[in-house]
Design an enzyme around this catalytic site. Structure first.
Site, PDB file in Angstrom:
ATOM      1  N   LYS A  84       0.831  -1.208   0.000  1.00  0.00           N
ATOM      2  CA  LYS A  84       0.000   0.000   0.000  1.00  0.00           C
ATOM      3  C   LYS A  84       0.865   1.257   0.000  1.00  0.00           C
ATOM      4  CE  LYS A  84      -3.932   2.312   0.404  1.00  0.00           C
ATOM      5  NZ  LYS A  84      -3.661   3.624   0.935  1.00  0.00           N
ATOM      6  N   GLU A 115       0.765   6.677  -6.699  1.00  0.00           N
ATOM      7  CA  GLU A 115      -0.371   7.603  -6.805  1.00  0.00           C
ATOM      8  C   GLU A 115       0.117   9.049  -6.837  1.00  0.00           C
ATOM      9  OE1 GLU A 115      -3.502   8.996  -3.516  1.00  0.00           O
ATOM     10  OE2 GLU A 115      -3.720   6.874  -4.041  1.00  0.00           O
TER      11      GLU A 115
END
Length: 337
Positions: A190, A197
């Site tokens: 993550k 991102e």
């Protein structure tokens, strides 16, 4: 199954509601009693709890407690829960903790025979309907036991076509959740996900900014020694329609993505984005990703630049820019314009 959701803000409440729809029991807790009351009224949780101890009392053993709290609050929350837990209980951290903290917590909880699972969760406020992509770390048997929870929270295969060449029933990844490895592996994945991102968002932002200024040749510029003139202003005479261009790119373009979908939506709501100041936060994962790259000795040029861009958006370069101005003044007598 039964589950205690500790932290029922918008994301935690939506996750609880998704579980509720599938027939699971969810006991919800928040530090503010009014939040708990509101979630009960909304039907987002089966019942509310008045304290962490109350959450534990309302669950059957082995208890499953899912933490959706800020990374800085996880250790304190675990410390408050620990006296009320029993052997075999399971703690799931679904927030954005540092994976190194997961390794430490798992070792500490193992002494009490309590299991720990780290679950990086992506989906944001849209997850209630779309589902949540989950990146999971922990013991094999514990993760398997929790599979009914992960499966319901995940988006499922949906309308996304199978990757060509991927064998049928290879694993859960195409359903939107994956056991990535031992403790910390979920949050490690993550962490890198969020670092990527940052880079993707920065690429869209920079590209759209170039389009935004494509009419610079129409502007009147002062001619002086301090300002580089626009080369060939006749080449920059375009008033670009950014809402329409972002919509265009959504349709068949190789750079289409959900982030672009959201960008197009923002332009429809406010074409100039005047409701935003441009101050961009970073919650830690980008920094940890760069640190991991340094520890591994691998280059991460784009992700590093995207992180530093966020720092700059918060005026963290202001003093450095003053130093630049001071040096230019000292060596050349250049005055700021």
């Amino acid at each position: 199954m039964e589950l205690g959701m500790i932290g029922i803000g918008r994301m935690g409440a939506n996750m609880a509601q998704r579980l509720l729809r599938a027939g699971h029991k969810v006991v919800g807790y928040a530090r503010t009693a009014s939040t708990v009351e509101q979630r009960v009224k909304e039907g987002a949780i089966s019942s509310g709890a008045t304290s962490l101890e109350d959450v534990v009392k309302q669950l059957s053993t082995p208890r499953i407690l899912w933490l959706m709290v800020p990374a800085a609050s996880v250790d304190d929350t675990i410390a408050q829960l620990l006296p009320h837990l029993s052997e075999g209980d399971i703690l799931v951290d679904g927030g954005n903790s540092n994976y190194q903290d997961d390794i430490r917590r798992a070792a500490e909880l193992e002494k009490h025979k309590i299991h720990y699972v780290d679950c990086g969760t992506s989906g944001g406020v849209w997850g209630l309907e779309r589902g949540y992509c989950q990146m999971i770390g922990g013991e094999d048997e514990v993760v398997k036991y929790l599979d009914p929870i992960f499966k319901v929270l995940a988006p499922g295969v949906g309308e996304i076509s199978r990757t060509p060449g991927r064998p049928a029933n290879k694993g859960t990844a195409e359903e939107g959740y994956l056991h990535c490895g031992p403790h910390g592996a979920g949050h490690f994945v993550k962490m890198v996900h969020n670092g990527i991102e940052y880079g993707v968002m920065a690429a869209y932002a920079e590209g759209l900014n170039i389009l935004y200024h494509a009419n610079i040749g129409k502007n009147t510029h002062m001619v002086d020694a301090e300002t580089a003139p626009v080369q060939s202003p006749e080449h920059y005479q375009y008033d670009m329609d950014l809402p329409e261009i972002s919509e265009l790119w959504r349709r068949g373009s190789v750079i289409s993505s959900w982030l672009l979908d959201l960008t197009a939506q923002s332009f429809q709501e406010n074409p100039t984005l005047s409701n935003f100041s441009g101050r961009v936060a970073d919650s830690g994962e980008g920094r940890w990703t760069i640190k991991a790259a340094i520890d591994e000795g691998v280059p991460a040029h784009v992700l590093s630049a995207a992180l530093y861009d966020r720092f700059e958006s918060r005026n963290q370069a202001e003093f450095a820019n003053k130093v630049l101005s001071a040096m230019r003044f000292q060596f050349g007598g250049h005055h700021e314009r």
